[in-house]
Design an enzyme around this catalytic site. Sequence first.
Site, PDB file in Angstrom:
ATOM      1  CB  SER A   1     -43.829 -60.019-137.404  1.00  0.00           C
ATOM      2  OG  SER A   1     -43.722 -58.993-136.283  1.00  0.00           O
TER       3      SER A   1
ATOM      4  CG  ASP B   1     -40.612 -56.949-134.760  1.00  0.00           C
ATOM      5  OD1 ASP B   1     -40.052 -55.672-135.308  1.00  0.00           O
ATOM      6  OD2 ASP B   1     -41.910 -57.333-135.071  1.00  0.00           O
TER       7      ASP B   1
ATOM      8  CG  ASP C   1     -42.503 -56.420-139.097  1.00  0.00           C
ATOM      9  OD1 ASP C   1     -42.106 -56.808-137.994  1.00  0.00           O
ATOM     10  OD2 ASP C   1     -43.644 -56.391-139.573  1.00  0.00           O
TER      11      ASP C   1
ATOM     12  CG  ASP D   1     -44.494 -54.582-136.461  1.00  0.00           C
ATOM     13  OD1 ASP D   1     -43.446 -55.336-135.893  1.00  0.00           O
ATOM     14  OD2 ASP D   1     -45.506 -54.945-136.828  1.00  0.00           O
TER      15      ASP D   1
END
Length: 450
Positions: free
Chosen positions: A97, A236, A238, A240
């Site tokens: 993340s 960010d 990833d 999400d």
Amino acid sequence: MQSIFGTDGIRGRFNEEITYSLAYKVGYALGSTLEKEKPILIGRDTRISGDILLQAITRGLNESGKKFINLGICPTPAIPYLIKQENLSSGIMISASHNPPEYNGIKIFDHSGQKITKHFENKIQKLIEELNQNISVPRKVIPLNKNKDLMDIYIKSLIQTMGGENLSGLKIILDTCHGSATTCAKKIFQYLGADVKVINNSKNGLKINMNCGSTNLEPLKKALIESPAHMGFSFDGDADRVIGIDSKGNVLDGDHILFLWGRELMEQKILTNNLLISTQMANLGFEKAWEKIGGILYRTDVGDKYVRDAIKEKRAVLGGEQSGHILSKINNFSGDGILTALQICKYCKKKNINLNDWLKSSFEPFPQKLTNINLDFNINKLNPKTKILIDQTIENFQAIYSDNCRVYIRPSGTEPVMRVLVEAKNHDKVNSLSSEITKKLFSEINKIIN
């Protein structure tokens, strides 16, 4: 063996907490647990270690007799969406993340696209413990084919959430932070007609989240000064989560997004019980402003899985975190930074309002300071007695200072740090209390450990 699962799957530094051997065992354990007919979907972000972990997991799946589909580099939310859309058995996302490049992690999703339950985590953990041999890295790397068609299905689904609204006339800057958003964010916004500039857009896993992205907004603010635009969005690693910036450099964080989006749903009379779900990190100014217009804010522990659980329990339709994780009914309550950014743009277009004016109509945040106390250990991996003592110390601090301000203290679920959040009505009070509390807390924790 301590639990390998934290607040958001398995996470740690590559070759320390996250190893080839562990990743193989996760793949083998998961493959042994699930039905064999339906394949499992796997994706990753741009981290260099992602390819090695992908090799390990797929080797474990193969040796357990489980089929898989490799999506390659993709946003995390593509995994849960496609699991449900394509009726797959499960999914894995290899990502840490917002963490630095040296970290990586493994997020596991069930057949409905939701993160696995604690019960299922325990089941996987037990199987991993039974595989007590160390698995070495093979000399030969096997090339893995990527399924590009599934990624196109995900991209089309995001475009369809616009309901025919286009973004023509909008100039937008995107910071994809050398992460998963590099695969499709620019393409989607351009397809919808926006004038798009993208920064930090290489798939260089050594740079992911480094001085960029949703945890460092300075590059996006600078880009908006150098190339004026209507708004900017910073993702960010990833993709999400997302944080927005308006044309004047003001920050649109998860609290603002929840307030504005929630108010729209409230006016449309489709916000169940006028309820929003957020966490203990949500700003007090947000809560008071939301209550003032007749809304209810329900707080959970920090972590999008706790927000999702509360959404399900309370039958809410919108929730999220200040950090930019926004969970809506549109995408089966999976945090999706690109989708969230698109919805903000859609509302601005439909209302014929610029983001700066829309943001002004929300709320004035209380001064808030979040401080990390760096520790030499992961508090979640301490023995139960020591952890209880530290938990009691935290509760005492929160009780002592509750009359003067709002204090929230929690150990990170992914890093060896203690996070201390302090809110008050003015900056001086926040700064003085934050300094006082962090020093005392650090001292008390060291007394317990030593």
